[in-house]
Each structure stands twice: as C-alpha cells, then as structure tokens.
Scaffold this active site. Structure first.
Site, PDB file in Angstrom:
ATOM      1  N   HIS A 166      84.109 -15.239  84.733  1.00 46.54           N
ATOM      2  CA  HIS A 166      85.277 -14.600  85.345  1.00 46.54           C
ATOM      3  C   HIS A 166      86.199 -14.059  84.245  1.00 46.54           C
ATOM      4  O   HIS A 166      86.177 -14.554  83.118  1.00 46.54           O
ATOM      5  CB  HIS A 166      86.086 -15.624  86.156  1.00 46.54           C
ATOM      6  CG  HIS A 166      85.455 -16.037  87.450  1.00 46.54           C
ATOM      7  ND1 HIS A 166      85.264 -17.355  87.780  1.00 46.54           N
ATOM      8  CD2 HIS A 166      85.008 -15.312  88.497  1.00 46.54           C
ATOM      9  CE1 HIS A 166      84.710 -17.423  88.999  1.00 46.54           C
ATOM     10  NE2 HIS A 166      84.538 -16.205  89.449  1.00 46.54           N
ATOM     11  N   CYS A 253      91.061 -22.447  87.523  1.00 45.44           N
ATOM     12  CA  CYS A 253      90.175 -22.470  88.713  1.00 45.44           C
ATOM     13  C   CYS A 253      90.581 -23.556  89.702  1.00 45.44           C
ATOM     14  O   CYS A 253      90.318 -23.462  90.897  1.00 45.44           O
ATOM     15  CB  CYS A 253      88.737 -22.753  88.319  1.00 45.44           C
ATOM     16  SG  CYS A 253      88.238 -22.065  86.768  1.00 45.44           S
TER      17      CYS A 253
HETATM   18  C1  CIR Z   1      81.264 -21.251  90.052  1.00 40.93           C
HETATM   19  O1  CIR Z   1      80.320 -20.900  89.329  1.00 40.93           O
HETATM   20  O2  CIR Z   1      81.678 -20.555  90.966  1.00 40.93           O
HETATM   21  C2  CIR Z   1      81.908 -22.587  89.803  1.00 40.93           C
HETATM   22  N1  CIR Z   1      80.926 -23.511  89.348  1.00 40.93           N
HETATM   23  C3  CIR Z   1      83.006 -22.442  88.772  1.00 40.93           C
HETATM   24  C4  CIR Z   1      84.120 -21.582  89.230  1.00 40.93           C
HETATM   25  C5  CIR Z   1      85.157 -21.401  88.202  1.00 40.93           C
HETATM   26  N2  CIR Z   1      86.255 -20.680  88.736  1.00 40.93           N
HETATM   27  C6  CIR Z   1      87.025 -19.864  88.039  1.00 40.93           C
HETATM   28  O3  CIR Z   1      86.756 -19.566  86.877  1.00 40.93           O
HETATM   29  N3  CIR Z   1      88.055 -19.326  88.667  1.00 40.93           N
END
Ligand code: CIR
Length: 258
Positions: A166, A253
């Site tokens: 991201h 996140c």
């Molecule tokens: C994913 O791959 O969607 C989750 N394991 C981690 C999400 C991390 N979120 C973020 O960077 N906003």
C-alpha cells in the site's frame, strides 16, 4: 491544525493466522501476543486524546483487524472502499454499520465495482489526498474516489506503486509538512517539497508511523526512525507490532482516525 476526535479499531481474531502475507516478514502471528500488542496500541491511542471505539473480533475475515482498508474517513465524508483483496472485500459491511454512528447517511459514499480501493493506499495531507495505484487499488477506483473527494472540496492525485503493498507502507505524513519516506517513494517528484526524512532501508517498515494529535506512534525496534521523529519535535509512543508485521500490517492499518 488537524485534530482527530475518534478512532475505530477491531480486535484481532483467531483466524488472523490465515491472514494474507507477502512473506516479507516471515513467521505466523502468535494470537495471544497479537492481542497484547493490540491492547498496547489502544492504550497508546488513548494517550493521544481521542475516544476509541473497539469492535469485536470478526472470525469470518482473518485480516479484519486492519480496519484502515475498508474505509476512508475525512472531516466531511466517509468513503466505504471496495477492497481489491477478495478475502477482505466483505469487511466493508460491518465497518459501515459502525461508521453510520458517526456520519449522516448523505455523507457516506461508496467505491463500487469495477473500481477497487483500499484505505492503506490513501494518504491525507491537509485537503489533498495521495492515492496509490497498487494491486489493491485500480484506476477506476481512483477515478471514483477523486470524484467523491471533489464534491467535498478535496483534491486527489495518483501515485503509481511498483513494489510495496500500500502507499502508506512506504510513505506517511506527520503533519507540519513532515513526511517519512522510504524505498520507491524517495525519488517521486510529488514528495520533494515536504520536509522529508529518508528512512534507511533496514528500517523501511517504520515508514508506517502515525501522527495523532501532535504525538507520533512509532513501531518498536527502529531506532533511527524514532530518533528522527523525536528530532522533528514530536512526543513519541513506541508500540510493538511484530505479530501484525508478519501479515504486512503496520500502525496505520490498525485504526481509522477521524
Ligand atoms: C493484507 O494483505 O491486506 C493484510 N494482511 C495487511 C493489510 C495492511 N493494511 C494496510 O497497510 N493498510
């Protein structure tokens, strides 16, 4: 000066061990430890003068503790996203229920198919929003997002991602023109006018710090970034995120701040 009054978090679920991972940070999350780290994260947020809404674990969605991705919350509107990761797409329903407690119906917007967008790709800098075009956020999602923001007087620009998951995996705004920037974002022209701290490669994970009402929460184990943030003049709070890091998750996140 920006101010956040509310934060939403969701407790990690046992199924988090099946969460999506790139394998960049090896190992499987230890659930009990993740809960302890999440407790500490909530305590850190409480020290930043916000009220914290704590949602229960949702075993149906292994990655559901990463509440930043199914919504983008601004001062003027809430945008329910359309996560590009199939296993996460349904996370929007329950987060929308919570968001309805804070925003009136007419200020809740949606990103719809075939557009996809995840909140981790959105970085808010005042009234301007940078959006990462990533494997999770596509061109149509960004087009819809820009249209919605435009209605509320916000602007938006796209940042093409080549390597990281991201946008905020690699670049984060700490207000006061201060930007933490790592890896593929160091040479992006759009970020050159900020007061940038260039993150050393070995501390790349710590590009994901969060500013909350004048304090900055920094992940544990990244001394160069911690010192840099303190040198910028911020009070810092350090939180261990090792179990979330195994799922490519960081500090931003784990909450929605608004
Ligand atoms: C994913 O791959 O969607 C989750 N394991 C981690 C999400 C991390 N979120 C973020 O960077 N906003």
């Amino acid at each position: 000066m920006r101010r956040f009054n509310h934060v939403i978090v969701r407790r990690p679920c046992k199924a988090m061990v099946e969460g999506i991972t790139s394998g960049l940070y090896p190992g499987s999350p230890e659930y009990e430890l993740a809960l302890d780290q999440h407790d500490a994260y909530i305590e850190a947020l409480k020290k930043c003068d916000v009220d914290v809404t704590i949602l229960p674990p949702d075993e149906e969605y292994p990655d559901s503790c990463f509440v930043e991705d199914p919504a983008v919350l601004t001062e003027k509107c809430a945008i329910i996203t359309n996560p590009g990761a199939t296993s996460r797409n349904g996370e929007t329903h329950s987060i929308e229920e919570t968001i309805r407690k804070f925003y009136p119906e007419e200020r809740i917007e949606h990103i719809c198919d075939p557009g996809t967008l995840e909140g981790g790709d959105v970085m808010m800098c005042g009234d301007h929003f940078y959006v990462g075009r990533s494997e999770r956020t596509n061109e149509e999602g960004i087009r819809q997002f820009a249209d919605i923001l435009g209605k509320y007087g916000y602007s938006c620009s796209e940042v093409k991602l080549e390597e990281v998951l991201h946008l905020k995996t690699g670049v984060n705004y700490l207000e006061n023109n201060n930007l933490l920037v790592s890896g593929e974002f160091i040479h992006k022209p759009e970020f050159q006018n900020y007061d940038r701290y260039i993150i050393p490669d070995e501390e790349a994970y710590a590009a994901n710090c969060i500013w909350v009402n004048g304090k900055v929460i920094v992940p544990e184990g990244y001394p160069a970034v911690l010192e840099a943030v303190q040198t910028m003049g911020y009070d810092t709070i350090v939180v261990d995120t090792s179990e979330f890091r195994k799922l490519d998750g960081g500090l931003s996140c784990l909450s929605l701040r608004f």
